[in-house]
Design an enzyme around this catalytic site. Structure first.
Site, mmCIF file in Angstrom:
data_model
loop_
_atom_site.group_PDB
_atom_site.id
_atom_site.type_symbol
_atom_site.label_atom_id
_atom_site.label_comp_id
_atom_site.label_asym_id
_atom_site.label_seq_id
_atom_site.Cartn_x
_atom_site.Cartn_y
_atom_site.Cartn_z
ATOM 1 N N GLN A 138 61.051 -21.693 86.356
ATOM 2 C CA GLN A 138 60.506 -22.920 86.940
ATOM 3 C C GLN A 138 61.588 -23.739 87.629
ATOM 4 O O GLN A 138 61.347 -24.369 88.663
ATOM 5 C CB GLN A 138 59.826 -23.762 85.866
ATOM 6 C CG GLN A 138 58.476 -23.254 85.426
ATOM 7 C CD GLN A 138 57.463 -23.182 86.563
ATOM 8 O OE1 GLN A 138 57.012 -22.104 86.932
ATOM 9 N NE2 GLN A 138 57.118 -24.309 87.127
ATOM 10 N N HIS A 194 62.226 -23.623 91.376
ATOM 11 C CA HIS A 194 61.292 -24.230 92.318
ATOM 12 C C HIS A 194 61.954 -25.323 93.154
ATOM 13 O O HIS A 194 61.772 -25.400 94.365
ATOM 14 C CB HIS A 194 60.117 -24.866 91.562
ATOM 15 C CG HIS A 194 58.942 -23.962 91.394
ATOM 16 N ND1 HIS A 194 58.299 -23.359 92.436
ATOM 17 C CD2 HIS A 194 58.277 -23.580 90.274
ATOM 18 C CE1 HIS A 194 57.292 -22.635 91.986
ATOM 19 N NE2 HIS A 194 57.260 -22.750 90.676
ATOM 20 N N GLU A 237 53.623 -30.513 82.343
ATOM 21 C CA GLU A 237 52.752 -29.796 83.272
ATOM 22 C C GLU A 237 52.463 -28.389 82.749
ATOM 23 O O GLU A 237 51.315 -27.969 82.636
ATOM 24 C CB GLU A 237 53.422 -29.724 84.642
ATOM 25 C CG GLU A 237 52.635 -28.916 85.664
ATOM 26 C CD GLU A 237 53.431 -28.659 86.941
ATOM 27 O OE1 GLU A 237 52.808 -28.351 87.964
ATOM 28 O OE2 GLU A 237 54.679 -28.750 86.901
ATOM 29 N N HIS A 238 53.516 -27.636 82.459
ATOM 30 C CA HIS A 238 53.387 -26.302 81.867
ATOM 31 C C HIS A 238 53.963 -26.366 80.454
ATOM 32 O O HIS A 238 55.103 -26.800 80.276
ATOM 33 C CB HIS A 238 54.174 -25.256 82.658
ATOM 34 C CG HIS A 238 53.823 -25.194 84.110
ATOM 35 N ND1 HIS A 238 54.563 -25.849 85.079
ATOM 36 C CD2 HIS A 238 52.825 -24.558 84.765
ATOM 37 C CE1 HIS A 238 54.030 -25.604 86.265
ATOM 38 N NE2 HIS A 238 52.974 -24.831 86.105
ATOM 39 N N ASP A 248 51.097 -19.113 87.715
ATOM 40 C CA ASP A 248 51.604 -19.542 89.018
ATOM 41 C C ASP A 248 51.124 -18.618 90.132
ATOM 42 O O ASP A 248 50.891 -19.071 91.258
ATOM 43 C CB ASP A 248 53.137 -19.537 89.019
ATOM 44 C CG ASP A 248 53.718 -20.883 88.614
ATOM 45 O OD1 ASP A 248 52.940 -21.837 88.442
ATOM 46 O OD2 ASP A 248 54.952 -20.974 88.493
ATOM 47 N N HIS A 284 17.388 -60.025 89.311
ATOM 48 C CA HIS A 284 17.189 -58.884 88.425
ATOM 49 C C HIS A 284 15.898 -59.057 87.620
ATOM 50 O O HIS A 284 15.100 -58.125 87.471
ATOM 51 C CB HIS A 284 18.370 -58.741 87.453
ATOM 52 C CG HIS A 284 19.593 -58.137 88.058
ATOM 53 N ND1 HIS A 284 20.292 -58.738 89.062
ATOM 54 C CD2 HIS A 284 20.252 -56.973 87.783
ATOM 55 C CE1 HIS A 284 21.338 -57.985 89.386
ATOM 56 N NE2 HIS A 284 21.327 -56.899 88.625
#
Length: 429
Positions: free
Chosen positions: A254, A257, A322-323, A356, A415
């Site tokens: 990761q 990235h 996230e992961h 992924d 109303h």
């Protein structure tokens, strides 16, 4: 964003992040506002100006033609196409199964009071497909395929002018109805407001850089967005059974990235913590993408040792990564105790890389602790659940009197009159 001193009891950071990923975006709001305003008022001309300025592109026509789609598809080697279609099939299969759980509803809540909901696909969705440093062939699959499964009428894809031709092929294979070579904040503006050539969309989905993220934030309201995506994140939860080589490999997978990727290990085993740190350093000496991964590890890498499983879970739920990978002795049982994450990977055989790329769950996920309140992109993001009701005279007799009384007590005479009128008409009959 979790602050470095927000540690639950029983958690010790052996290695703390040196910087805050949430605070390292710089000030982009002013420039994004300028871009949005220009595209809203000048349309395609402004898009072309920003394409020249930011992408060094002199494209006279933004939309990818059918001939260009065919050429991009022909340019894919046979194995790449087969792998792309494998991923598309898996993502479609999972999205179809998810959609099958979302059913229309009809019920009679009270005698004569009928209500329900419909599952209605959105009309037009814009999918931003990032270019990045590498051709991320999975990116269009994750945003476009669920939209088509949901039944969206028109799916628009925007990707930077200099994106690899394989990305165009990926958009085509995923089912994009129209593809435009427009990147950055100007792509978000074009889809949000519409231009002479780009249709206005109902919702914008897909990750991007800080400018794309800020543009999505600013256009939200008249159009929907999926989420605001920050830098990628991965955390591994491990006990004494954890494999240092495997954990380090997954963290660096990761980290490559982006230099702002947030990576971390939370463990109950101090020996494993030390072994993982040593293994990360060793692998960085041989990793082809070490320049990026090493900077991410240096600035945002974290290792925390906990004195109990309860502390490990508390810290993980605070971070809401996230992961999130679970490498514990009984990973299935441990996973059931976790609450906050974007996507969960249970057991050491379940690597983030599979999701992924091709396994079927979506890789567009919440970051920066948003996993505390939302999940990732899924087929449900492309439909809306819209309620309805209808009443018989018996139903009016049941609900009108309390509605009249409540309206009167609230001082809402209009109303009260609307509720009373139907009751009076029925009684007059």
């Amino acid at each position: 964003m979790v602050q470095f001193n927000d540690l639950p009891r029983g958690v010790t950071q052996l290695r703390a992040p040196a910087r805050s990923a949430a605070g390292d975006t710089g000030s982009v709001a002013e420039l994004v506002t300028e871009i949005l305003d220009a595209v809203r008022t000048r349309g395609d001309a402004a898009v072309a100006d920003y394409a020249r300025r930011f992408d060094k592109s002199e494209l006279a026509v933004f939309e990818v033609t059918d001939a260009e789609r065919t050429a991009a598809l022909a340019g894919l080697d046979q194995q790449t196409r087969a792998d792309t279609e494998f991923a598309i099939a898996n993502v479609r299969r999972f999205a179809e199964a998810q959609l099958a759980t979302m059913l229309p509803l009809e019920m009679e809540a009270l005698p004569g009071v009928h209500m329900g909901h419909r599952v209605i696909p959105l009309e037009t969705v814009g999918c931003y497909v990032p270019g990045g440093r590498y051709p991320l062939l999975s990116a269009p699959i994750m945003t476009i395929v669920p939209a088509k499964v949901a039944g969206v009428d028109t799916v628009i894809a925007c990707l930077p002018p200099n994106a690899h031709p394989a990305m165009i092929a990926g958009c085509h294979l995923s089912g994009a109805d129209r593809i435009f070579r427009i990147g950055g904040a100007q792509a978000i503006a074009a889809m949000a407001y519409g231009t002479e050539t780009v249709p206005q969309v109902t919702k914008i989905v897909g990750p991007g850089n800080a400018f794309v993220n800020e543009a999505k934030r600013q256009v939200f309201g008249p159009v929907g967005i999926d989420q605001l995506a920050g830098p990628s994140e991965i955390y591994v939860l491990a006990d004494h059974t954890g494999d240092a080589e495997m954990i380090a490999t997954d963290l660096l997978a990761q980290a490559e990235h982006d230099v702002r990727t947030r990576v971390g290990l939370i463990t109950t085993d101090a020996k494993l913590a030390a072994a993982v740190e040593a293994e990360v350093k060793r692998q960085l000496t041989e990793l082809a993408t070490a320049e990026t991964a090493a900077q991410a590890w240096r600035d945002y890498g974290e290792i925390a040792v906990c004195d109990s499983e309860e502390a490990m879970i508390a810290y993980s739920d605070l971070i809401a990564a996230e992961h999130l990978q679970v490498h514990t002795q009984d990973a299935q049982a441990f996973a059931k105790r976790l609450r906050n994450y974007g996507s969960l990977f249970i057991g050491e055989l379940a690597s983030v890389v599979y999701s992924d790329k091709c396994s079927g769950t979506n890789h567009t996920l919440p970051t920066m602790a948003a996993g505390r309140y939302t999940g990732g992109l899924w087929v449900g993001a492309y439909v809306k659940i819209a309620t309805h009701q209808w009443l018989t005279p018996e139903g009016v007799n049941a609900v009108a009197p309390p509605a009249v009384r409540q309206s009167a007590s609230e001082g809402l005479d209009g109303h009260r009159r609307a509720a009373q009128l139907r009751l009076d008409r029925l009684q007059a009959r």
